[in-house]
Motif scaffolding. Structure first.
Motif, PDB file in Angstrom:
ATOM      1  N   LEU A  20      47.770  42.473  44.756  1.00 59.84           N
ATOM      2  CA  LEU A  20      46.375  42.257  44.375  1.00 59.84           C
ATOM      3  C   LEU A  20      45.949  43.183  43.237  1.00 59.84           C
ATOM      4  O   LEU A  20      45.228  42.771  42.319  1.00 59.84           O
ATOM      5  N   SER A  23      47.537  41.951  40.058  1.00 63.72           N
ATOM      6  CA  SER A  23      46.907  40.729  39.559  1.00 63.72           C
ATOM      7  C   SER A  23      45.699  41.001  38.671  1.00 63.72           C
ATOM      8  O   SER A  23      45.185  40.084  38.020  1.00 63.72           O
ATOM      9  N   LEU A  24      45.225  42.250  38.657  1.00 63.62           N
ATOM     10  CA  LEU A  24      44.137  42.625  37.743  1.00 63.62           C
ATOM     11  C   LEU A  24      44.731  42.773  36.342  1.00 63.62           C
ATOM     12  O   LEU A  24      44.935  43.869  35.837  1.00 63.62           O
ATOM     13  N   TYR A 111      44.326  35.886  40.445  1.00 58.28           N
ATOM     14  CA  TYR A 111      42.966  35.697  39.935  1.00 58.28           C
ATOM     15  C   TYR A 111      42.923  34.842  38.667  1.00 58.28           C
ATOM     16  O   TYR A 111      41.857  34.393  38.270  1.00 58.28           O
TER      17      TYR A 111
END
Length: 217
Positions: A20, A23-24, A111
Motif C-alpha cells: 500500500l 502504491s503511492l 490506487y
C-alpha cells in the motif's frame, strides 16, 4: 502455535503495508499535483523519476525520487519495529519482505490502475535499509555506468544483475550466511530487469535514448 500465528500475521502485515505504501506512486502524484497532468501520458509513459526528469525537469524529478526512495524505507522500518515489539526472530530480514512488497506496489499501484514505474528508486531505498554497503557498491557502479554510457537503463539493468552477487560477496566477507539475502536480492534485481525488457530491446536495436535527451525511459 501462538508465536506461529503472530509471525504469519506480521509477515502478512509487512506485505500489505509495504504494498500500500509502494502504491503511492510519486511520479503520478507529483505530476498531478504540480502540473495537473498524468506523467503516464507523456514521454515513455513510465511513472518514474527518469521520465519525470525528461518531461518536467529536475525539481519534480528530485521530489519523485525522494518519495519513491523514502516509502520503501518507511515500510521496512515499520516491519522491523513490529518484529522487535513482539520479540520475534526470523531467518531472513523482514525488511526484504516489506521492501519487495513496496516495489510491487510501485510497479503495480492499486490506487492508479496497476500501472506504475519500474521500481529502481524504490529498490535503492530497500537496499540502503537492508545492507548499506551493498547499496553503496551497486549504486556507485550503476552511476559510473550511466556516466560512461549515458544510458540510465544500462546502469539500472547491470546494477540489478550484480545485486545478488554483491550481496553474497559482502555477507561472505562479513562471515554471515549469505544464501537468504542473496536470493531475496536476486528477486529485487529480477523485478527491475523484467520491468526494463523494452529498454533491453531498444538497446539491442540501437534505438534507446541516452541520458539528457527527451524520449523513452
Amino acid at each position: 502455535m501462538a508465536n506461529l500465528t503472530v509471525t504469519l500475521i506480521l509477515l502478512l502485515a509487512a506485505v500489505v503495508v509495504g504494498y500500500l505504501l509502494g502504491s503511492l506512486n510519486a511520479a503520478i502524484i507529483v505530476s498531478r499535483a504540480l502540473k495537473g497532468e498524468d506523467i503516464r501520458n507523456f514521454g515513455s509513459g513510465n511513472a518514474g523519476m527518469t521520465n519525470m526528469l525528461r518531461t518536467y525537469g529536475k525539481g519534480p524529478a528530485a521530489l519523485t525520487a525522494v518519495v519513491d526512495f523514502a516509502k520503501a524505507a518507511v515500510a521496512i522500518v515499520l516491519a522491523r519495529l513490529a518484529v522487535a515489539h513482539f520479540g520475534l526472530e526470523f531467518n531472513i530480514d523482514i525488511g526484504y519482505i516489506a521492501g519487495i512488497a513496496a516495489m510491487l506496489g510501485h510497479i503495480f499501484p492499486i490506487y492508479f490502475g496497476f500501472k506504475g514505474g519500474k521500481g529502481v528508486m524504490t529498490a535503492l531505498g530497500v537496499m540502503l535499509c537492508v545492507n548499506p554497503l551493498v547499496f553503496l557498491i551497486v549504486a556507485g557502479a550503476s552511476m559510473l555506468l550511466i556516466l560512461i554510457t549515458r544510458y540510465v537503463s544500462v546502469g539500472s539493468i547491470l546494477g540489478s544483475l550484480s545485486l545478488p552477487f554483491v550481496t553474497w560477496a559482502v555477507l561472505n566477507w562479513r562471515g554471515q550466511p549469505p544464501m537468504h539475502d542473496a536470493l531475496l536480492a536476486g528477486v529485487i534485481g529480477l523485478l527491475i530487469i523484467v520491468m526494463h525488457k523494452e529498454n533491453i530491446k531498444r538497446l539491442l536495436s540501437g534505438t534507446e535514448n541516452r541520458f539528457g535527451r527527451k524520449g523513452r525511459s
